[in-house]
Design a protein around this motif. Sequence first.
Motif, PDB file in Angstrom:
ATOM      1  N   ILE A 183       1.021  -1.065   0.068  1.00  0.00           N
ATOM      2  CA  ILE A 183      -0.011   0.167  -0.064  1.00  0.00           C
ATOM      3  C   ILE A 183       0.789   1.328   0.001  1.00  0.00           C
ATOM      4  O   ILE A 183       1.627   1.460   0.874  1.00  0.00           O
ATOM      5  CB  ILE A 183      -0.896   0.174   1.180  1.00  0.00           C
ATOM      6  CG1 ILE A 183      -1.924  -1.323   1.474  1.00  0.00           C
ATOM      7  CG2 ILE A 183      -1.873   1.397   1.262  1.00  0.00           C
ATOM      8  CD1 ILE A 183      -2.704  -1.472   0.291  1.00  0.00           C
ATOM      9  N   LEU A 184       0.667   2.222  -0.904  1.00  0.00           N
ATOM     10  CA  LEU A 184       1.471   3.302  -0.967  1.00  0.00           C
ATOM     11  C   LEU A 184       0.595   4.532  -0.678  1.00  0.00           C
ATOM     12  O   LEU A 184      -0.599   4.496  -0.966  1.00  0.00           O
ATOM     13  CB  LEU A 184       1.774   3.644  -2.613  1.00  0.00           C
ATOM     14  CG  LEU A 184       2.782   2.529  -3.454  1.00  0.00           C
ATOM     15  CD1 LEU A 184       2.761   3.283  -4.685  1.00  0.00           C
ATOM     16  CD2 LEU A 184       3.945   2.601  -2.588  1.00  0.00           C
ATOM     17  N   VAL A 185       0.802   5.446   0.244  1.00  0.00           N
ATOM     18  CA  VAL A 185       0.144   6.204   0.952  1.00  0.00           C
ATOM     19  C   VAL A 185       0.482   7.775   0.432  1.00  0.00           C
ATOM     20  O   VAL A 185       1.801   8.066   0.772  1.00  0.00           O
ATOM     21  CB  VAL A 185       0.113   6.260   2.308  1.00  0.00           C
ATOM     22  CG1 VAL A 185      -0.738   7.502   2.943  1.00  0.00           C
ATOM     23  CG2 VAL A 185      -0.019   4.952   2.915  1.00  0.00           C
ATOM     24  N   ASP A 186      -0.319   8.719  -0.173  1.00  0.00           N
ATOM     25  CA  ASP A 186      -0.109  10.030  -0.658  1.00  0.00           C
ATOM     26  C   ASP A 186      -0.411  10.747   0.356  1.00  0.00           C
ATOM     27  O   ASP A 186      -1.189  11.594   0.503  1.00  0.00           O
ATOM     28  CB  ASP A 186      -0.937  10.341  -1.800  1.00  0.00           C
ATOM     29  CG  ASP A 186      -0.758  11.604  -2.491  1.00  0.00           C
ATOM     30  OD1 ASP A 186       0.399  12.162  -2.014  1.00  0.00           O
ATOM     31  OD2 ASP A 186      -1.647  12.115  -3.185  1.00  0.00           O
ATOM     32  N   ALA A 187       0.788  11.023   1.364  1.00  0.00           N
ATOM     33  CA  ALA A 187       0.608  11.638   2.728  1.00  0.00           C
ATOM     34  C   ALA A 187       0.454  13.276   2.422  1.00  0.00           C
ATOM     35  O   ALA A 187      -0.070  14.079   3.047  1.00  0.00           O
ATOM     36  CB  ALA A 187       1.804  11.484   3.629  1.00  0.00           C
ATOM     37  N   ASP A 188       1.143  13.783   1.286  1.00  0.00           N
ATOM     38  CA  ASP A 188       1.288  15.159   0.810  1.00  0.00           C
ATOM     39  C   ASP A 188       0.026  15.452   0.100  1.00  0.00           C
ATOM     40  O   ASP A 188       0.182  16.760  -0.290  1.00  0.00           O
ATOM     41  CB  ASP A 188       2.584  15.644   0.502  1.00  0.00           C
ATOM     42  CG  ASP A 188       3.161  14.835  -0.805  1.00  0.00           C
ATOM     43  OD1 ASP A 188       2.202  14.010  -1.167  1.00  0.00           O
ATOM     44  OD2 ASP A 188       4.268  14.985  -1.262  1.00  0.00           O
ATOM     45  N   GLU A 189      -0.706  14.469  -0.330  1.00  0.00           N
ATOM     46  CA  GLU A 189      -2.055  14.900  -1.160  1.00  0.00           C
ATOM     47  C   GLU A 189      -1.698  15.796  -2.490  1.00  0.00           C
ATOM     48  O   GLU A 189      -2.518  16.466  -3.022  1.00  0.00           O
ATOM     49  CB  GLU A 189      -2.999  15.830  -0.284  1.00  0.00           C
ATOM     50  CG  GLU A 189      -3.462  14.986   0.919  1.00  0.00           C
ATOM     51  CD  GLU A 189      -4.306  15.677   1.792  1.00  0.00           C
ATOM     52  OE1 GLU A 189      -4.987  16.967   1.194  1.00  0.00           O
ATOM     53  OE2 GLU A 189      -4.650  15.335   2.928  1.00  0.00           O
ATOM     54  N   ASP A 190      -0.573  15.333  -3.258  1.00  0.00           N
ATOM     55  CA  ASP A 190      -0.226  15.817  -4.354  1.00  0.00           C
ATOM     56  C   ASP A 190      -0.520  15.135  -5.594  1.00  0.00           C
ATOM     57  O   ASP A 190      -0.475  15.208  -6.960  1.00  0.00           O
ATOM     58  CB  ASP A 190       1.234  16.269  -4.599  1.00  0.00           C
ATOM     59  CG  ASP A 190       2.241  14.925  -4.521  1.00  0.00           C
ATOM     60  OD1 ASP A 190       1.734  14.060  -4.180  1.00  0.00           O
ATOM     61  OD2 ASP A 190       3.277  14.935  -4.542  1.00  0.00           O
ATOM     62  N   GLY A 191      -1.066  13.799  -5.423  1.00  0.00           N
ATOM     63  CA  GLY A 191      -1.664  13.009  -6.483  1.00  0.00           C
ATOM     64  C   GLY A 191      -0.547  11.817  -6.756  1.00  0.00           C
ATOM     65  O   GLY A 191      -0.841  10.979  -7.684  1.00  0.00           O
TER      66      GLY A 191
END
Length: 201
Positions: free
Chosen positions: A69-77
Amino acid sequence: MATARLLMLTLFLGLLASPLVLAHDQKEYTVILGSEGARPDSITADVLVETDSIFFRNHDSRDEARHRILVDADEDGAFEGIDDFDTGWMVTSCELNETGHKVDENCQTAAMVLLAPESGLLPGNVSMMHQVEFEGELTETPFYALYSVDDHTMSNGPVTPGTDAESESDSDDSILRAVIISAGAIALVLVSRLTNPSRDE
């Protein structure tokens, strides 16, 4: 003497006016990773709150399949930012030695993602990517989890009719308020008796 009574009355009324605060038990929400994908395929609102965790477990029936699972913590897509992170590859099972310890210490069948600011995740929509590697082929499927702030204050406003659970909670709150009122009244009587000199002496 009148000042002491006024102070006690003010404290007592302050207790009654303050909202009740309830504790939240941290919970783990399990997501099973299989050959058909993640179950559930996303986590909707009103299920998780801050400090809850998502527990990902590889239950793929294909022995060689690995999940991550990869998590986009900085919400940049994108999932390659400096704040983004991943769970590491999860396999179906880890090889154990004769003492029951893992042969490869990095081998894992499950991973956990903490939903909290200390993990770099803010309340709202957390975008993730479910990767599956099988027979040299990599597939990616979006995965989303919505979580909210852990707010346990109860409003003092009007209550609309609801479920039995809400009625039970209201009943518990009423009992708690009755205990607080009784304790305050007893304290007020004790303070007034202690501050008044006894007329018998």
